[in-house]
Design an enzyme around this catalytic site. Structure first.
Site, PDB file in Angstrom:
ATOM      1  N   ARG A  63       0.657 -13.493   8.040  1.00 54.08           N
ATOM      2  CA  ARG A  63       1.633 -14.408   7.475  1.00 54.08           C
ATOM      3  C   ARG A  63       2.966 -14.230   8.174  1.00 54.08           C
ATOM      4  O   ARG A  63       3.281 -13.152   8.666  1.00 54.08           O
ATOM      5  CB  ARG A  63       1.865 -14.092   5.991  1.00 54.08           C
ATOM      6  CG  ARG A  63       0.807 -14.632   5.080  1.00 54.08           C
ATOM      7  CD  ARG A  63       1.123 -14.221   3.654  1.00 54.08           C
ATOM      8  NE  ARG A  63       0.093 -14.742   2.754  1.00 54.08           N
ATOM      9  CZ  ARG A  63      -0.126 -14.298   1.535  1.00 54.08           C
ATOM     10  NH1 ARG A  63       0.596 -13.309   1.056  1.00 54.08           N
ATOM     11  NH2 ARG A  63      -1.064 -14.827   0.781  1.00 54.08           N
ATOM     12  N   MET A  66      22.339 -10.026   3.910  1.00 57.32           N
ATOM     13  CA  MET A  66      23.719 -10.447   3.709  1.00 57.32           C
ATOM     14  C   MET A  66      24.380 -10.840   5.031  1.00 57.32           C
ATOM     15  O   MET A  66      23.940 -10.444   6.106  1.00 57.32           O
ATOM     16  CB  MET A  66      24.520  -9.342   3.038  1.00 57.32           C
ATOM     17  CG  MET A  66      24.181  -9.214   1.541  1.00 57.32           C
ATOM     18  SD  MET A  66      25.289  -8.067   0.711  1.00 57.32           S
ATOM     19  CE  MET A  66      25.187  -6.684   1.812  1.00 57.32           C
ATOM     20  N   GLU A  86      39.514  -8.217   3.580  1.00 55.85           N
ATOM     21  CA  GLU A  86      40.520  -9.158   4.055  1.00 55.85           C
ATOM     22  C   GLU A  86      41.512  -9.574   2.959  1.00 55.85           C
ATOM     23  O   GLU A  86      42.720  -9.514   3.153  1.00 55.85           O
ATOM     24  CB  GLU A  86      39.767 -10.399   4.516  1.00 55.85           C
ATOM     25  CG  GLU A  86      40.157 -10.915   5.865  1.00 55.85           C
ATOM     26  CD  GLU A  86      39.371 -12.177   6.134  1.00 55.85           C
ATOM     27  OE1 GLU A  86      38.180 -12.235   5.745  1.00 55.85           O
ATOM     28  OE2 GLU A  86      39.957 -13.103   6.709  1.00 55.85           O
ATOM     29  N   ASP A 125      30.044  -6.261   5.459  1.00 59.28           N
ATOM     30  CA  ASP A 125      29.591  -7.109   6.563  1.00 59.28           C
ATOM     31  C   ASP A 125      30.052  -6.604   7.927  1.00 59.28           C
ATOM     32  O   ASP A 125      29.651  -7.154   8.947  1.00 59.28           O
ATOM     33  CB  ASP A 125      30.085  -8.543   6.363  1.00 59.28           C
ATOM     34  CG  ASP A 125      29.402  -9.227   5.197  1.00 59.28           C
ATOM     35  OD1 ASP A 125      28.298  -8.802   4.829  1.00 59.28           O
ATOM     36  OD2 ASP A 125      29.980 -10.179   4.656  1.00 59.28           O
ATOM     37  N   ILE A 143      20.827  -5.417  -3.592  1.00 59.70           N
ATOM     38  CA  ILE A 143      20.413  -4.040  -3.344  1.00 59.70           C
ATOM     39  C   ILE A 143      20.990  -3.524  -2.028  1.00 59.70           C
ATOM     40  O   ILE A 143      21.006  -2.327  -1.782  1.00 59.70           O
ATOM     41  CB  ILE A 143      18.870  -3.819  -3.352  1.00 59.70           C
ATOM     42  CG1 ILE A 143      18.148  -4.534  -2.213  1.00 59.70           C
ATOM     43  CG2 ILE A 143      18.257  -4.213  -4.672  1.00 59.70           C
ATOM     44  CD1 ILE A 143      16.673  -4.135  -2.120  1.00 59.70           C
ATOM     45  N   GLN A 144      21.498  -4.424  -1.188  1.00 58.60           N
ATOM     46  CA  GLN A 144      22.139  -3.994   0.059  1.00 58.60           C
ATOM     47  C   GLN A 144      23.524  -3.395  -0.152  1.00 58.60           C
ATOM     48  O   GLN A 144      24.058  -2.743   0.729  1.00 58.60           O
ATOM     49  CB  GLN A 144      22.269  -5.180   1.021  1.00 58.60           C
ATOM     50  CG  GLN A 144      20.957  -5.696   1.529  1.00 58.60           C
ATOM     51  CD  GLN A 144      21.092  -7.089   2.122  1.00 58.60           C
ATOM     52  OE1 GLN A 144      21.326  -7.265   3.305  1.00 58.60           O
ATOM     53  NE2 GLN A 144      20.970  -8.106   1.272  1.00 58.60           N
ATOM     54  N   ARG A 165       6.199 -16.224   3.629  1.00 61.66           N
ATOM     55  CA  ARG A 165       6.715 -15.687   2.372  1.00 61.66           C
ATOM     56  C   ARG A 165       8.121 -15.152   2.589  1.00 61.66           C
ATOM     57  O   ARG A 165       8.459 -14.724   3.695  1.00 61.66           O
ATOM     58  CB  ARG A 165       5.840 -14.536   1.878  1.00 61.66           C
ATOM     59  CG  ARG A 165       4.470 -14.935   1.406  1.00 61.66           C
ATOM     60  CD  ARG A 165       4.529 -15.665   0.061  1.00 61.66           C
ATOM     61  NE  ARG A 165       3.196 -16.024  -0.412  1.00 61.66           N
ATOM     62  CZ  ARG A 165       2.487 -17.056   0.038  1.00 61.66           C
ATOM     63  NH1 ARG A 165       2.988 -17.847   0.962  1.00 61.66           N
ATOM     64  NH2 ARG A 165       1.284 -17.309  -0.450  1.00 61.66           N
ATOM     65  N   THR A 187      34.456  -3.579   4.163  1.00 64.02           N
ATOM     66  CA  THR A 187      33.627  -4.781   4.171  1.00 64.02           C
ATOM     67  C   THR A 187      32.209  -4.391   4.522  1.00 64.02           C
ATOM     68  O   THR A 187      31.969  -3.788   5.557  1.00 64.02           O
ATOM     69  CB  THR A 187      34.115  -5.846   5.175  1.00 64.02           C
ATOM     70  OG1 THR A 187      32.963  -6.503   5.729  1.00 64.02           O
ATOM     71  CG2 THR A 187      34.890  -5.269   6.321  1.00 64.02           C
ATOM     72  N   GLU A 241      22.310 -14.697   5.420  1.00 60.79           N
ATOM     73  CA  GLU A 241      22.432 -15.739   4.397  1.00 60.79           C
ATOM     74  C   GLU A 241      23.271 -16.929   4.862  1.00 60.79           C
ATOM     75  O   GLU A 241      23.095 -18.041   4.389  1.00 60.79           O
ATOM     76  CB  GLU A 241      23.009 -15.164   3.096  1.00 60.79           C
ATOM     77  CG  GLU A 241      24.390 -14.558   3.284  1.00 60.79           C
ATOM     78  CD  GLU A 241      24.926 -13.847   2.039  1.00 60.79           C
ATOM     79  OE1 GLU A 241      24.585 -14.233   0.906  1.00 60.79           O
ATOM     80  OE2 GLU A 241      25.700 -12.889   2.218  1.00 60.79           O
TER      81      GLU A 241
END
Lengths: 341, 341, 341, 341
Positions: free
Chosen positions: C162, C169, C103, C127, C272-273, C265, C125, C221
């Protein structure tokens, strides 16, 4: 002959390969029957069993986890635990027991053996910190996962000119950090065996930027800075009001930012290091452990566990497994000094 | 001190990691200069050199291939070869030479050492068939690649109810076939060390179909059936008129089809087993070999090569490397009988 | 004709594939010269250039990062920025500019085009939140990495019983969380587009345990709980005394533990992405973007950017790229309701 | 409502994801019952059924193959086939049928629909050669596998200075060859849509060696040279006496060796391209296909199949799927000319 099998402690790629090796050889060569105990020592303690034969072990070789389930239940810490385990072994006519697990699981096995139970152990620790064996299965998988993550961080560190911190497993031993850090070409590797000096860490970080690269810092979850370098506030609550301590990876990133003025970001691999399909090495090792464990039963060599020495599978007393933790030798760690900074 | 470095023989993941380890430690700790010789022994023979220092080894750790190039040039088979190599080493003021390679490359190194050249060896064979060391780098990568391929074949074998044959590397030793076959859960594994009986292979294949599964057959390129089971026509030309022999994998698929009436398909992995990025284990091993090789130079322990014993790097006489090929022990092969069929 | 090329903004696998496509076609088909500008808009602003031709783009296709470097420098926020950029383009006799970025980078490109600069854009991007194109390169790689991580978490979640939270991201758009969560078989997926209700999250978590499985929670995130569900203390310092906010992943794990009593957890994939080798899809898309961008220059179709529509590469006005962010449609998100819990 | 589900034709990663999507949504949202038919059309033809519900689809998302089995049985080629299928559907009180498969499987579905069966189709072809949809699941996985193989070949091609030929799937359409060849940076890509000229292939090969690199040649299994360039002997038996034709990959390697004098080696990926765990893209696409197929049943929109258009899932008439095969457009193929040689 009926053989009981159980898996205890934390998850570790290769557990199913061990079980499959035991059942295939035991059934086909020795004509044994097998009984699965569920969730580690909870199985024999609470008579939680599950069928275990050739059909149950089909297709499980590449699968992570354990078809028998696991837990940290310790019969030694339960009232009458040993007696109950023995009663249940009798009740199900179990002639011998193969226990696959780490220090705790094998510690119980050793005690039970002293109480007359026919037990053979298979060592398991993702951290590779058992002294009696060259390697344990699961470790190679964890190192490969961490190494691939470090590989991916390199280009981004460069493009963004950022410090990238990656926290890997290892509370008491730095094997995963050391192996993956060296394999991944990290610029700083911090392990629990040796308290690190933030001044030196920051010197390495700055040295790396000076030659126009960006540093990758691998830190074992159990690594700690020198006394006095970590200030913990009295009020150990986080921004959201929960009582907590941030992991060492995050702390390190913040501290490096604060001291060097360079942006730092953290990756916390967490449980992805101990799950999923095992590497070829781990499947090979786990399969051989399984085959040799059932041989030990056949030889009535109870109170022992299988171990890797060079390329051979040998037997060692169960007690040995729990005597001493295998940590990173300072001399080995020092070999890699030339890669730091 | 100026140290020459060369890589000879076939491609093998980890070569660059060795070179990097040598140069980083030699430069930073011992203050050595380095000179790269190009394309194995062709380098010192024809004075083909290339600069080699810290800048040249940056970023090469995860890369397959070798930045120094390789060849099968053998100075022992060239008129005046030894003298020419020695002259060129003198001309470039090379005090010691580190030769990274297999049986042939290290054989030359051993001979040169007898002629007074200061040489240290690093063993390299993708086939893992060197007797003097527990493992060689590159092998673990090849096994992982073959294992992943076998993993992928399983579901397709089932869905199609076909025999799937996969041919892997190994002319004289079946290590890759054995390790990947066991790790991948193959139903038949055929190695060069033991001629296989087509009757038995077909019995395994049919047994597998009887329980409603489909068999995976792993075959080393050097494996052969019993005498008389492979009919080769006098006219060894293929359908297109070229003189050729089909690989053993294809032959096997056709033979199984002909004998059992089941469809069979072949995968030939070929060179993808020896290229590309090394596994974490191979990077670790190769890096340590590099560090220890330069230590051997520093100790003036010439005529030796580095080797893995358990988790230790040791030194052995160069001659040992070429004395005896490490093949799969029949007893080890027999351990896995329970998985066949 | 001389064409300038620059890459701006965050790291993204595929940038090098775009550059290579541009240079290969531009040089070989149109006989253009190329000039690389370093570190995004800093390049033309500060006259930071680097040679760019066939030799420079050899071997870069599979590499993460960008050989041109990147930055977030914005000439529109610099005094006289536009004038300085235009002067430098004139000085280096650059006839047209190809700007690869998100952008912000493309916003500068659009403005420069209004000021008469011959510019073509390539959208980037990680994303996938650009409205003008079906997909952007880098996204598929990020989704594959996150999916593999989720795959690995499943077995461990089961074995340990668990809750495993994985933070991926996505500050403003939940595409990575949604795609990887669905591909990985997550039990809860939380995206920035829709505030989540902790009561519902905990209901899903408990439902999963009721049928004897363990839940995987994927959280972008930028995802946030309903107003009032997140208590932030006045004193937003962490346990070590640094001012900071814990990531949403960690917060979520603590909150789930506090509310359900189940252990939880967190894995934080972080950078790393966005690093490392691109997936095949991303290399294909990025290469085609590069080829078509240089076609747009050849057609003098300036002020446009390339975009993917179905399987076609089309051109759209540069302005379109920055008009509207593409977020996850509530209807699409609702399609996957049946997988939650 | 009871819905039957079947999978027909060749193996394809993503089949299980479709089945899971169908069953999860159908059961949870529409309260449908499901019945699995075994081995494609053999299921309804021979009344071969298997239970299908939430428990059966647990954990199958990442698995290759199909839990329902597959076959190439075609009821249209069986006496009374259609009547028998209809009788069995009635017998099991199946109200609607979802058929997942390629051209053949969906052709049967279309005919059955004309005969009054309530059928919805889901397209499946690893070769991506269905005209009615932008992509089919399984294709992305195959391309990723082939691309990773090509990546690994590069370093070895260089080190050995050999021509490396890799044969990939694609009898009638070159999509896998084209996508993986471009993504892997191949130097020659040969597809079935266009007969190749050996003179041109050898010119590319030699051009590559001239600049001191080694060429990678990707060839689809269905690619063929120009008329007259392939000499087939009358006697089409191989060296071992079996009637056979060598694959095009092997032929090509031999021909290149014969014409250029350069050593050439072949990799034949075979079935590893269609087995194993699906890529994230394929899991996403397959899952969405499943969800939308069950919506089509709910809408009683029979005689249709789901298809991908851009990022949307749409419905098209079943007949469309079989009308025209989607081959590589010459214009698209020509786009990549700049990468050859």
């Amino acid at each position: 002959m009926r053989i009981g099998v159980l898996t205890g402690g934390g998850d570790c790629p290769g557990l199913n390969a061990v079980i499959r090796g035991i059942v295939r050889k035991g059934t086909q060569l020795y004509d044994y029957d097998f009984l699965g105990f569920r969730d580690g020592w909870r199985g024999p303690l609470e008579a939680a069993t599950t069928p275990l034969g050739i059909p149950e072990v089909r297709g499980i070789l590449p699968l992570g986890g354990t078809i028998l389930g696991s837990s940290r239940t310790n019969p030694l810490k339960v009232v009458d635990g040993i007696r109950r385990v023995k009663e249940n072994l009798d009740k199900y006519e179990v002639d011998a027991l193969i226990a696959i697990g780490g220090e705790d699981t094998l510690g119980v096995a050793a005690t039970l053996h002293e109480h007359g139970v026919n037990v053979v152990g298979v060592p398991k620790t993702i951290d590779n910190d058992l002294n009696a064996t060259d390697y344990t299965f699961g470790f190679d998988t964890a190192v490969n996962i961490a190494t691939e993550a470090i590989d991916r961080l390199h280009t981004t560190a460069e493009s963004h000119k950022r410090v990238l911190v990656i926290e890997v497993m290892g509370r008491h031993a730095g094997w995963i950090a050391l192996h993956s850090g060296i394999a991944g070409g990290a610029n700083v590797i911090l392990i629990p065996e040796q308290r690190f000096d933030m001044d030196r860490v920051c010197a390495w970080v700055e040295q790396r930027f000076r030659i126009n690269y960006a540093p990758i810092v691998v830190v074992a979850e159990g690594a700690m800075p020198l006394e006095g370098q970590m200030m913990v506030k009295d009020d150990s609550r986080d921004a959201f009001g929960h009582v907590r301590l941030a992991g060492i990876g995050e702390w390190l990133a913040h501290e490096i930012e604060a001291r060097t003025g360079k942006e730092a970001r953290t990756t916390v691999l967490g449980h992805i290091q101990r799950g999923g399909t095992p590497s070829a090495f781990d499947r090979w090792l786990a399969t051989r452990f399984g085959l040799h464990a059932v041989d030990a039963v056949h030889d009535e060599d109870f109170g022992t566990m299988v171990a890797l020495r060079g390329t051979d599978i040998v037997r060692v007393p169960l007690a040995e497994a729990t005597v001493r933790i295998k940590t990173v030798d300072p001399a080995l760690y020092a070999e890699f000094d030339v890669f730091f900074g």
